[in-house]
Structure formats: C-alpha cells, structure tokens
Design an enzyme around this catalytic site. Structure first.
Site, mmCIF file in Angstrom:
data_model
loop_
_atom_site.group_PDB
_atom_site.id
_atom_site.type_symbol
_atom_site.label_atom_id
_atom_site.label_comp_id
_atom_site.label_asym_id
_atom_site.label_seq_id
_atom_site.Cartn_x
_atom_site.Cartn_y
_atom_site.Cartn_z
ATOM 1 C CE1 TYR A 158 38.307 51.669 43.592
ATOM 2 C CE2 TYR A 158 37.772 51.739 41.245
ATOM 3 C CZ TYR A 158 38.613 51.352 42.270
ATOM 4 O OH TYR A 158 39.765 50.657 41.977
ATOM 5 C CE LYS A 185 37.108 47.963 43.246
ATOM 6 N NZ LYS A 185 37.038 47.820 41.777
#
Length: 313
Positions: free
Chosen positions: A143, A168
């Site tokens: 992330y 992400k």
C-alpha cells in the site's frame, strides 16, 4: 498456497473490493457476531474480495488478538466464495507478526500498510516489504501512501520479490503511477496488479482506468452495496451516463461531506452502516464520530443515491 490463485481471482473482479468496518459493542469491545453479519452480507451482495482489518476496518485500533479473531471470522463468513485479504503494518517485526496471525487465521493474502511513524529511504522500505513477504506463504499487496511512497525503481524491486503481487496506490500522483506502470511493464515479466486505493476511489477511478488500473477499493460498498455495484458494472460496461449520474448525484456530495471532518473516511462510512440498519458501534479513538448534522446530511446523500438507481430502472 501460491500467489497465482489470489492474483488471478483479483485480476478479473465480478464486483467491488469490500473493505468492511470492524464492529464494536456498547462496551467498546469487538463484536464478532455483528462483524460476521457485516462481512457475510457484503459477500452475498456481490463483493469480489474481502479486505479485512485494513484502513476502513481500523487496523490501527485493534490488538493482535482482536485482529486474528476478526480475520478468522471474515474467512468463515466468506466461506471460500471470495478471497480474504488481511492488513499488516507497523514496524517490520510487528508487521511480520500480524502477517503470521493472518496466515494462521486462514487469510488468502496481505495488504501491507505503511510502516509506523518513520519516513524511511527507498532501500529501507524495500527491505521492510521483502521481510513481510518472506515471513509467510501469503501473497502481498503493498500500500503506497503517506510515508511509504516509492520510486519506479523501487516498485520494480517489489515486483521482482517473490510473493509481492501488486501495488495499491493511496497517493494519487498519476504522473508517478504512469512511470511506475511503465517501468514495471518494461523490466518485470508477468502481470503485476495495481489498485486505486484513494478514499472513495470511485471518484477518481475514471482517471485511474485511463492508466490501465481497473481495480479499486470501495468503502461505499460497506453501507450502500447496490450503489457501489451499479457504479462498478456501469464502469466495466462503458455505461458513461450511469457513471456520470452517480458521480454527480451521489459520489461527489459524499466526498464533499467526507472532507468536513478528519477521519471521516472511516467514521462517516461506519455511520452509513448504522444508518442502513446494522449497529456496528462507533469508531475507536483517536478517530471521532461525525456530528449529528453531518450524519443527517449523510442520510440525505444515501437517499439521493438510491433514488438515482430507481430512476435508472
């Protein structure tokens, strides 16, 4: 397990990616029964995957024991119908511990969130995520946001790491994302997954889709799954009219309301779940509840969103 099955299941989602809130009882403890209901309803509503105990699920507020219990309940509620990805974070040692707890609880993968507090260099970040990936057999999605922002060269290094299957993006720098995608495509054979992880990702998904990023998180799915699913289907099917109507009449007003308070990306979502009839409790500190007026405005925004769906029939 290997990373291939999860990557394949996520690559062609039949519905939105569901990031459930974590339910708390009146005394503030985790309410596993209500959480089970919340996850089960999301899967039955058409979620393509469950991302348990991540940002919307208040990962930061859970003890390791609560985390493991919630992941296990999410796995049980999903019943193998969709994959369950669990959060992992903090410093490297704790992130590894959470990764192993998630594996023991039956998760299919990990969402590795930014390390706690420190602003590290690229070499240190790469080592951090490689140690998380090496700690279990679970595939890892990294992330990018806040203090974990990567150069294209670092993402190439991540993509070359066994067990890391995707990135992400919660930063929103489209120029950087284009350079990342180009670098990985040029230097690493095989597919690497990309996700739009900005808050209320539907609002920016048209821009991400232009880069080839088709996967996105949907916090709205927590409290208005029919709206989130309709948007997802319209986007995939090229129904620009429905996409624009939902953006103009529902998502933009929701995003503008979300901007009225810090932490509303979680607190307002949780309020939405309560408004829709499931008492998942309040957020834990340091987050705080939306004001009464903001909750009233949220109810109006949700009502308008569902009215738009009725008009489209």
């Amino acid at each position: 397990m290997t990373s291939a099955p999860l990557a394949a299941r996520l690559n062609l989602p039949s519905g939105p990616l569901f990031f459930p809130v974590t339910a708390y009882g009146p005394d503030g403890s985790v309410d596993l029964d209500t959480y089970r209901t919340h996850v089960r309803r999301g899967v039955e509503a058409g979620a393509a995957a469950v991302f348990a105990c991540c940002g919307t699920g208040e990962f930061h507020a859970l003890t390791p024991e609560e985390f493991e219990a919630c992941v296990q309940v999410a796995v049980e509620a999903a019943e193998g119908r969709v994959p369950v990805v669990a959060g992992a974070g903090y410093g490297t040692a704790l992130a590894v511990r959470y990764a192993r707890l998630a594996e023991a609880a039956g998760a299919d993968g990990l969402l590795a969130m930014p390390p706690y507090l420190v602003v590290a260099g690229q070499e240190g970040l790469l080592r951090h995520y490689r140690e998380i990936a090496a700690a279990t057999a679970l595939p890892v999605i990294v992330y990018q946001r806040d203090n974990a922002v990567f150069t294209p060269e670092t993402v190439v290094g991540l993509a070359r790491t066994d067990g890391i299957i995707g990135l992400k993006d919660g930063l929103g720098d489209l120029d950087l994302m284009q350079r990342v995608i180009s670098a990985v495509r040029s230097e690493v054979p095989g597919d690497f997954l990309y996700f739009n992880g900005l808050p209320t990702a539907e609002q920016t998904q048209l821009a991400y889709r232009a880069l080839g990023v088709t996967l996105y998180s949907s916090a709205v799915f927590c409290f208005a799954p029919e709206i989130a699913l309709a948007f997802h289907q319209a986007l995939r099917g090229g129904d620009d009219s429905t996409v624009e109507k939902l953006l103009d009449g529902f998502y933009r007003p929701f995003v503008e309301l979300r901007a009225q308070g810090r932490g509303y990306a979680v607190a307002l979502v949780k309020a939405g779940v309560r408004l829709r009839g499931l008492d998942v409790g309040e957020v834990r500190p340091p987050l705080h509840e939306p004001t009464g007026d903001h909750v009233k405005q949220l109810a109006e925004v949700i009502e308008r969103g569902y009215a738009l769906l009725e008009e489209a029939k």
